[in-house]
Write a protein that holds these residues in place. Structure first.
Motif, PDB file in Angstrom:
ATOM      1  N   SER A  17       0.381   9.674  -7.301  1.00 23.41           N
ATOM      2  CA  SER A  17       0.992   8.127  -7.917  1.00 23.41           C
ATOM      3  C   SER A  17       1.806   7.739  -6.738  1.00 23.41           C
ATOM      4  N   VAL A  18       2.673   8.544  -6.119  1.00 23.83           N
ATOM      5  CA  VAL A  18       3.406   8.068  -4.874  1.00 23.83           C
ATOM      6  C   VAL A  18       2.511   7.529  -3.617  1.00 23.83           C
ATOM      7  N   TYR A  19       1.652   8.462  -3.236  1.00 25.37           N
ATOM      8  CA  TYR A  19       0.581   8.290  -2.307  1.00 25.37           C
ATOM      9  C   TYR A  19      -0.084   6.836  -2.571  1.00 25.37           C
ATOM     10  N   ALA A  20      -0.418   6.830  -3.790  1.00 24.03           N
ATOM     11  CA  ALA A  20      -1.254   5.516  -4.073  1.00 24.03           C
ATOM     12  C   ALA A  20      -0.280   4.543  -4.143  1.00 24.03           C
ATOM     13  N   LEU A  21       0.841   4.253  -4.278  1.00 25.12           N
ATOM     14  CA  LEU A  21       1.826   3.225  -4.259  1.00 25.12           C
ATOM     15  C   LEU A  21       1.936   2.848  -2.726  1.00 25.12           C
ATOM     16  N   ALA A  22       2.326   4.018  -1.886  1.00 20.84           N
ATOM     17  CA  ALA A  22       2.254   3.659  -0.683  1.00 20.84           C
ATOM     18  C   ALA A  22       0.968   3.178   0.038  1.00 20.84           C
ATOM     19  N   ALA A  23      -0.138   3.592  -0.414  1.00 23.36           N
ATOM     20  CA  ALA A  23      -1.405   3.396   0.118  1.00 23.36           C
ATOM     21  C   ALA A  23      -1.817   1.783  -0.330  1.00 23.36           C
ATOM     22  N   VAL A  24      -1.217   1.561  -1.332  1.00 22.28           N
ATOM     23  CA  VAL A  24      -1.503   0.126  -1.570  1.00 22.28           C
ATOM     24  C   VAL A  24      -0.754  -0.922  -0.689  1.00 22.28           C
ATOM     25  N   GLY A  25       0.077  -0.540  -0.126  1.00 29.95           N
ATOM     26  CA  GLY A  25       0.554  -1.383   0.957  1.00 29.95           C
ATOM     27  C   GLY A  25      -0.299  -1.521   2.227  1.00 29.95           C
ATOM     28  N   TYR A  26      -0.771  -0.359   2.564  1.00 27.45           N
ATOM     29  CA  TYR A  26      -1.770  -0.495   3.596  1.00 27.45           C
ATOM     30  C   TYR A  26      -2.867  -1.351   3.178  1.00 27.45           C
ATOM     31  N   SER A  27      -3.705  -1.345   2.385  1.00 25.32           N
ATOM     32  CA  SER A  27      -4.629  -2.010   1.776  1.00 25.32           C
ATOM     33  C   SER A  27      -4.535  -3.479   1.450  1.00 25.32           C
ATOM     34  N   THR A  28      -2.906  -3.808   0.953  1.00 22.27           N
ATOM     35  CA  THR A  28      -2.567  -5.174   0.706  1.00 22.27           C
ATOM     36  C   THR A  28      -2.678  -5.824   2.001  1.00 22.27           C
ATOM     37  N   VAL A  29      -2.096  -5.449   3.030  1.00 23.61           N
ATOM     38  CA  VAL A  29      -2.056  -5.895   4.488  1.00 23.61           C
ATOM     39  C   VAL A  29      -3.671  -5.918   5.011  1.00 23.61           C
ATOM     40  N   PHE A  30      -4.194  -4.842   4.978  1.00 26.14           N
ATOM     41  CA  PHE A  30      -5.431  -4.997   5.724  1.00 26.14           C
ATOM     42  C   PHE A  30      -6.588  -5.865   4.997  1.00 26.14           C
ATOM     43  N   GLY A  31      -6.391  -6.002   3.597  1.00 27.62           N
ATOM     44  CA  GLY A  31      -7.010  -6.775   2.708  1.00 27.62           C
ATOM     45  C   GLY A  31      -6.833  -8.280   3.296  1.00 27.62           C
ATOM     46  N   THR A  32      -5.721  -8.732   3.699  1.00 26.90           N
ATOM     47  CA  THR A  32      -5.257 -10.126   4.086  1.00 26.90           C
ATOM     48  C   THR A  32      -5.669 -10.296   5.525  1.00 26.90           C
ATOM     49  N   LEU A  33      -5.174  -9.357   6.459  1.00 28.70           N
ATOM     50  CA  LEU A  33      -5.353  -9.525   7.960  1.00 28.70           C
ATOM     51  C   LEU A  33      -6.309  -8.634   8.576  1.00 28.70           C
ATOM     52  N   ARG A  34      -7.027  -7.856   7.799  1.00 30.34           N
ATOM     53  CA  ARG A  34      -7.899  -6.816   8.411  1.00 30.34           C
ATOM     54  C   ARG A  34      -7.210  -5.935   9.537  1.00 30.34           C
TER      55      ARG A  34
END
Length: 295
Positions: A17-34
């Motif tokens: 769950s900690v890895y997932a919460l940190a991974a969400v940050g990667y995906s949020t930025v990538f999903g917006t900026l690629r």
């Protein structure tokens, strides 16, 4: 035997769950900026240290301390965007330039943290250990319950923001076509800033939770955790928030079970072995989409 396997599973879900919460940050930025923000791991460490400062130095209550860490990390992430990435976008630089810039920024922030706080580990106060909770014949640590519960709650909030709010709709519009979104009146720069704010806040919560769990923090603590979170984001399908969550939980469980069955010598390599095997079968990850480039 059953209790041991259940213990492994719960530990895996807690770590995942900690890895997932940190991974969400990667995906949020990538999903917006690629764009992969490789400074995200340092923002995670920064958030954990800010939590330590508020809790252990200023002796603030838990909730204000975490809110302070979230705000500080969100501001730091915005500054990373404004000072290092926005100028590259303005000059229409290639994506690899931006990624290299985030790597450089990551090392710079870590060095500044080491100068200010030192490179050694600091003792983090245990702020959510209330003993063990009994479930019939099985007892569960309160730390595990709180970490998993808080992480999952924050991930649900992030998914709600992205999927059900006007701001989330604008983020998805920028992801699809930033130029068309701008023509339609979307403030692209504000949307990008929001993505970095959400990513920074989620990284701070993950850092505070893991700091409280292991009761130690350091400026370099984000290096390996950041890589594992990035592996989780890629495993789930980079850019997909639900995929990042699933990827984090899978990697956390595989790491705990692999360590128990094989040994601690390969603990840090298990997430990347899993990632390699899955990407051989499905290169886009669990929920990733194949993009088509028009020429």
């Amino acid at each position: 035997r059953g209790n041991i396997m259940l213990t492994y599973l719960i530990n895996g879900l807690t770590l995942g769950s900690v890895y997932a919460l940190a991974a969400v940050g990667y995906s949020t930025v990538f999903g917006t900026l690629r764009l992969i923000n490789f400074a995200h791991s340092t923002v995670y460490a920064f958030g954990s240290i800010m939590s330590w400062v508020a809790l252990g130095v200023f002796n603030w209550p838990v909730l204000p301390s975490i809110v302070f860490a979230m705000a500080a990390s969100a501001v730091l992430n915005c500054l990373i965007n404004i000072l290092s990435l926005a100028p590259i976008r303005k000059k229409q630089g290639v994506g690899i330039s931006a990624m290299v810039a985030t790597i450089g920024v990551s090392f710079m922030i870590q060095s500044i943290l080491e100068i200010i706080f030192g490179s050694e580990y600091k003792r983090f106060p245990s702020f959510f250990d209330f003993g063990r909770v009994e479930f019939g014949d099985y007892s569960l640590g309160s730390q595990q319950l709180i970490i998993t519960g808080v992480a999952l709650l924050m991930m649900v909030v992030l998914i709600f923001i992205i999927q059900k709010t006007p701001a989330g709709l604008e983020m998805r519009a920028v992801e699809q076509n930033s130029k068309a979104a701008k023509i339609c009146g979307v403030k692209v720069n504000s949307v990008i800033s929001l993505a970095f704010i959400l990513a920074g806040a989620s990284a701070a919560i993950a850092g505070a939770l893991i700091g409280g769990y292991y009761q130690m923090v350091s400026p370099s603590m984000g290096s390996m955790t950041g890589l594992k979170a990035f592996a989780a984001a890629v495993l789930g399908g980079i850019g997909s928030v639900p995929g990042a969550i699933i990827g984090g939980l899978v990697i956390g469980c595989c790491e705990i079970f692999g360590t128990a069955l094989i040994g601690g010598e390969i603990t840090d390599s298990i997430p990347f072995i899993i990632l390699f095997l899955v990407l051989m079968i499905k290169p886009t990850g669990f929920f990733g989409k194949t993009t088509i480039t028009k020429v």
